[in-house]
Design an enzyme around this catalytic site. Structure first.
Site, PDB file in Angstrom:
ATOM      1  N   LYS A  13      25.597  46.596  33.664  1.00  0.00           N
ATOM      2  CA  LYS A  13      24.516  46.664  34.665  1.00  0.00           C
ATOM      3  C   LYS A  13      24.196  48.119  35.027  1.00  0.00           C
ATOM      4  O   LYS A  13      23.035  48.510  35.078  1.00  0.00           O
ATOM      5  CB  LYS A  13      24.928  45.928  35.967  1.00  0.00           C
ATOM      6  CG  LYS A  13      25.283  44.464  35.771  1.00  0.00           C
ATOM      7  CD  LYS A  13      25.524  43.752  37.106  1.00  0.00           C
ATOM      8  CE  LYS A  13      26.721  44.263  37.901  1.00  0.00           C
ATOM      9  NZ  LYS A  13      28.018  44.030  37.249  1.00  0.00           N
ATOM     10  N   ARG A  88      25.932  39.437  45.497  1.00  0.00           N
ATOM     11  CA  ARG A  88      27.148  38.953  44.848  1.00  0.00           C
ATOM     12  C   ARG A  88      27.650  37.663  45.479  1.00  0.00           C
ATOM     13  O   ARG A  88      28.699  37.165  45.087  1.00  0.00           O
ATOM     14  CB  ARG A  88      28.236  40.000  44.971  1.00  0.00           C
ATOM     15  CG  ARG A  88      28.434  40.876  43.714  1.00  0.00           C
ATOM     16  CD  ARG A  88      29.431  41.944  44.088  1.00  0.00           C
ATOM     17  NE  ARG A  88      30.191  42.488  43.017  1.00  0.00           N
ATOM     18  CZ  ARG A  88      30.007  43.711  42.514  1.00  0.00           C
ATOM     19  NH1 ARG A  88      29.005  44.454  42.911  1.00  0.00           N
ATOM     20  NH2 ARG A  88      30.832  44.176  41.609  1.00  0.00           N
ATOM     21  N   ARG A 127      35.740  53.225  30.689  1.00  0.00           N
ATOM     22  CA  ARG A 127      34.523  53.880  31.184  1.00  0.00           C
ATOM     23  C   ARG A 127      34.815  55.016  32.172  1.00  0.00           C
ATOM     24  O   ARG A 127      35.825  55.009  32.858  1.00  0.00           O
ATOM     25  CB  ARG A 127      33.555  52.864  31.780  1.00  0.00           C
ATOM     26  CG  ARG A 127      33.990  52.231  33.057  1.00  0.00           C
ATOM     27  CD  ARG A 127      33.012  51.131  33.437  1.00  0.00           C
ATOM     28  NE  ARG A 127      33.374  50.519  34.696  1.00  0.00           N
ATOM     29  CZ  ARG A 127      32.702  49.536  35.263  1.00  0.00           C
ATOM     30  NH1 ARG A 127      31.632  49.025  34.681  1.00  0.00           N
ATOM     31  NH2 ARG A 127      33.090  49.043  36.407  1.00  0.00           N
ATOM     32  N   ARG A 161      36.902  55.487  37.956  1.00  0.00           N
ATOM     33  CA  ARG A 161      37.022  54.743  39.207  1.00  0.00           C
ATOM     34  C   ARG A 161      38.442  54.245  39.414  1.00  0.00           C
ATOM     35  O   ARG A 161      39.095  53.784  38.476  1.00  0.00           O
ATOM     36  CB  ARG A 161      36.074  53.548  39.186  1.00  0.00           C
ATOM     37  CG  ARG A 161      34.654  53.930  39.447  1.00  0.00           C
ATOM     38  CD  ARG A 161      33.694  52.813  39.193  1.00  0.00           C
ATOM     39  NE  ARG A 161      34.111  51.524  39.753  1.00  0.00           N
ATOM     40  CZ  ARG A 161      33.353  50.442  39.719  1.00  0.00           C
ATOM     41  NH1 ARG A 161      32.158  50.485  39.163  1.00  0.00           N
ATOM     42  NH2 ARG A 161      33.778  49.313  40.226  1.00  0.00           N
ATOM     43  N   ARG A 172      38.781  41.122  40.026  1.00  0.00           N
ATOM     44  CA  ARG A 172      37.318  41.266  40.124  1.00  0.00           C
ATOM     45  C   ARG A 172      36.613  40.150  39.347  1.00  0.00           C
ATOM     46  O   ARG A 172      35.577  39.634  39.777  1.00  0.00           O
ATOM     47  CB  ARG A 172      36.896  42.657  39.618  1.00  0.00           C
ATOM     48  CG  ARG A 172      37.254  43.743  40.640  1.00  0.00           C
ATOM     49  CD  ARG A 172      37.296  45.130  40.044  1.00  0.00           C
ATOM     50  NE  ARG A 172      36.021  45.638  39.614  1.00  0.00           N
ATOM     51  CZ  ARG A 172      35.883  46.707  38.829  1.00  0.00           C
ATOM     52  NH1 ARG A 172      36.958  47.353  38.381  1.00  0.00           N
ATOM     53  NH2 ARG A 172      34.705  47.113  38.483  1.00  0.00           N
TER      54      ARG A 172
END
Ligand code: AMP
Length: 215
Positions: A13, A88, A127, A161, A172
């Site tokens: 996203k 969400r 990432r 992160r 998550r």
């Protein structure tokens, strides 16, 4: 144009929202980025959100709804925006409808990026972002053109992160299936839900999203 990019963590996203912002002038509104900024600044909201984020749980609806309510009234949102990571929960989706109605705005599309769970852990743990401009990269799927130098701003410092680790990713994903996936039928009923193949390469996903936006 107002668009929601929807999908589990690691679906891509953020990558696509940044691209759409660059290419089409829609502002990327990432509640995750806004919450991380609040945590970094040590604001009261940041302090409330920090423990939940570190545990891979959702932050309370009233906090994120408040963030988006304020943000979409700012000037740069006048030409449209792309929501990345919001809504969400069904309560957030309902609140968004109320905000858009109140401003005479209309949601154009909700684009679900469909991905296999198995790919997500690898995508998330690899990432990282440019510390300066926040452009997103990945250890294997999306390296900068010149090693160690951000393609967008030339920055040479990068960050990962705190919640992008294998332990938190499981939680998550649980939160996604329990609380976020139920938003999909909400939008399907409204006739605004579209799907793209989030397992395809970045360019192909971009082409599929652009086709939805052009329709
Ligand atoms: P993201 O950057 O979108 O992966 O979000 C990182 C974390 O911020 C999530 O795991 C949640 O703890 C929190 N968060 C971001 N957006 C929301 C939202 N719309 N509702 C609740 N929590 C959120």
């Amino acid at each position: 144009m107002i668009v929601i990019l929807f999908g589990p963590p690691g679906a891509g996203k953020g990558t696509q929202a940044q691209r759409i912002e660059r290419e089409k002038g829609l502002v990327q509104l990432s509640t995750g980025d806004m919450l991380r900024a609040a945590v970094g600044a040590g604001t009261e909201m940041g302090l409330k959100a920090k423990a939940k984020m570190e545990a891979g749980q959702l932050v309370s609806d009233d906090i994120v709804i408040g963030i988006i309510r304020d943000r979409i009234q700012e000037d740069d949102c006048k030409n449209g925006f792309i929501l990345d990571g919001f809504p969400r929960t069904v309560a957030q989706a309902e609140a968004l409808d109320g905000m858009l109605d109140a401003q005479g705005l209309k949601l154009d599309a909700v684009i679900e990026m469909k991905v296999d769970d198995n790919a997500l852990v690898d995508r998330i743990s690899g990432r990282y972002t440019c510390a300066k401009c926040k452009a997103g990269y990945h250890d294997t799927n999306l390296k900068p053109k010149v090693d160690g130098v951000c393609d967008v701003c030339g920055g040479t410092e990068f960050s990962r992160r705190a919640d992008d680790n294998a332990a938190t990713v499981g939680k998550r994903l649980e939160e996604y299936y329990a609380l976020t996936a139920p938003v999909l039928p909400y939008y399907a009923e409204k006739g605004v839900l579209q799907q793209v193949d989030g397992m395809a390469g970045i360019e192909e996903v971009a082409a599929q999203i652009d086709a939805v936006l052009a329709a």
